[in-house]
Design an enzyme around this catalytic site. Structure first.
Site, PDB file in Angstrom:
ATOM      1  N   LYS A  80       0.817  -1.210   0.000  1.00  0.00           N
ATOM      2  CA  LYS A  80       0.000   0.000   0.000  1.00  0.00           C
ATOM      3  C   LYS A  80       0.852   1.262   0.000  1.00  0.00           C
ATOM      4  O   LYS A  80       2.046   1.247   0.318  1.00  0.00           O
ATOM      5  CB  LYS A  80      -0.985  -0.038   1.174  1.00  0.00           C
ATOM      6  CG  LYS A  80      -2.057  -1.098   0.931  1.00  0.00           C
ATOM      7  CD  LYS A  80      -3.185  -1.082   1.931  1.00  0.00           C
ATOM      8  CE  LYS A  80      -4.263  -2.093   1.516  1.00  0.00           C
ATOM      9  NZ  LYS A  80      -5.371  -2.178   2.480  1.00  0.00           N
ATOM     10  N   ARG A 125      -3.220 -10.477   4.615  1.00  0.00           N
ATOM     11  CA  ARG A 125      -3.577 -10.551   3.188  1.00  0.00           C
ATOM     12  C   ARG A 125      -2.442  -9.918   2.396  1.00  0.00           C
ATOM     13  O   ARG A 125      -2.147  -8.725   2.570  1.00  0.00           O
ATOM     14  CB  ARG A 125      -4.901  -9.817   2.960  1.00  0.00           C
ATOM     15  CG  ARG A 125      -5.420  -9.840   1.531  1.00  0.00           C
ATOM     16  CD  ARG A 125      -6.751  -9.096   1.449  1.00  0.00           C
ATOM     17  NE  ARG A 125      -7.333  -9.130   0.111  1.00  0.00           N
ATOM     18  CZ  ARG A 125      -7.075  -8.256  -0.848  1.00  0.00           C
ATOM     19  NH1 ARG A 125      -6.241  -7.244  -0.620  1.00  0.00           N
ATOM     20  NH2 ARG A 125      -7.657  -8.363  -2.035  1.00  0.00           N
TER      21      ARG A 125
END
Length: 283
Positions: free
Chosen positions: A216, A257
């Site tokens: 991210k 994840r």
């Protein structure tokens, strides 16, 4: 139906985006054969679950309709399920979730926490599958405008608690609920780090927690070059992803994840072998 809570944890969920526009790997697995091969490879690398998504949720992403989302994901889910891979469907739409479960998916990963589609809770309750409820405040095109908090930990905890209450009221079994703080969704880098430091406050809700930091933008900003240019997403943030994932596991996260499964599985194996206890934090 598979009981994800019974899986030997910490659980590593592999990310499989069958989209042309996801922020890290958009287009790489849009071809069905490539997607299925990658899903099988992630299982071989140690992924307990492969999360298949057909709509990008990166900031600013435009939506696709349910028909196109289903067209992308259903053939991949069918083939992975036939190959013995446990699959979750990454969707905010009840119709897509229902079709994915019929195709072989064993869980629903809903980034909207049930807010985007009021029919989702009914589908999940009727099918009896695990449901990941992520903290969410709005769709991709406007979510960063909603990244305003007085106390991000307290507010995310309260909003997740409401999502859980709504799911329970709709008939979803408590042992089917997993929560996710939603890093990067209506959150800036400071919010992400604050949530990472205080996962115990979210764990005190009493539900397994999925942590999803993979590649991210806040990790790209952390790793920026001397000129301030963020580190690119495509595989160049994986070491930072592994580090944050292990921090989350050490704090008590049920699962992580990630895009790069093997390195994360290896790092968690090292952490487990060390005998280091999980951190304890009061809410």
């Amino acid at each position: 139906m598979t009981d994800l809570h019974a899986l030997q944890g910490p659980v590593v969920m592999g990310i499989l985006n069958v989209t042309p526009d996801s922020f890290s790997d958009g287009g790489r697995y849009a071809d069905r054969d490539a997607a299925v091969a990658h899903g099988v490879a992630m299982r071989a690398d140690g992924a307990a679950l492969v999360d298949v998504g057909g709509e990008s949720t990166r900031p600013g992403a435009a939506r696709v309709d349910a028909e196109e989302e289903s067209r992308r994901v259903l053939p991949v889910i069918r083939e992975l399920a036939a190959a013995g891979v446990l699959v979750s469907i990454d969707t905010t739409r009840a119709s897509v979730a229902a079709a994915a479960i019929a195709a072989g998916a064993v869980a629903v990963n809903d980034v909207s926490g049930g807010l985007a589609d009021p029919e989702m809770a009914k589908v999940v309750a009727a099918e009896g599958v695990p449901w990941v409820l992520m903290h969410w405040r709005g769709h991709s095109q406007r979510m960063q405008q909603l990244a305003v908090y007085g106390d991000v930990v307290a507010e995310v905890r309260a909003e997740l608690s409401r999502r859980v209450d709504d799911a329970l009221a709709a008939g979803v079994a408590a042992d089917k609920i997993i929560i996710d703080p939603g890093l990067g969704f209506a959150k800036d880098a400071a919010h992400n780090w604050e949530l990472t430091r205080h996962l115990g406050a979210l764990l005190s809700l009493g539900f397994p927690l999925l942590f999803a930091s993979s590649r991210k933008s806040y990790l790209g900003s952390l790793l920026a070059g001397p000129d301030g240019t963020p580190r690119p997403a495509g595989g160049q943030r994986d070491a930072a992803t592994v580090a944050t994932s292990v921090l989350a596991v050490a704090a008590g996260a049920w699962g992580v994840r990630v895009h790069q499964v093997r390195d994360t599985v290896d790092a968690i194996a090292v952490w487990k072998a060390s005998g280091a206890p999980r951190l304890r934090e009061t809410a």
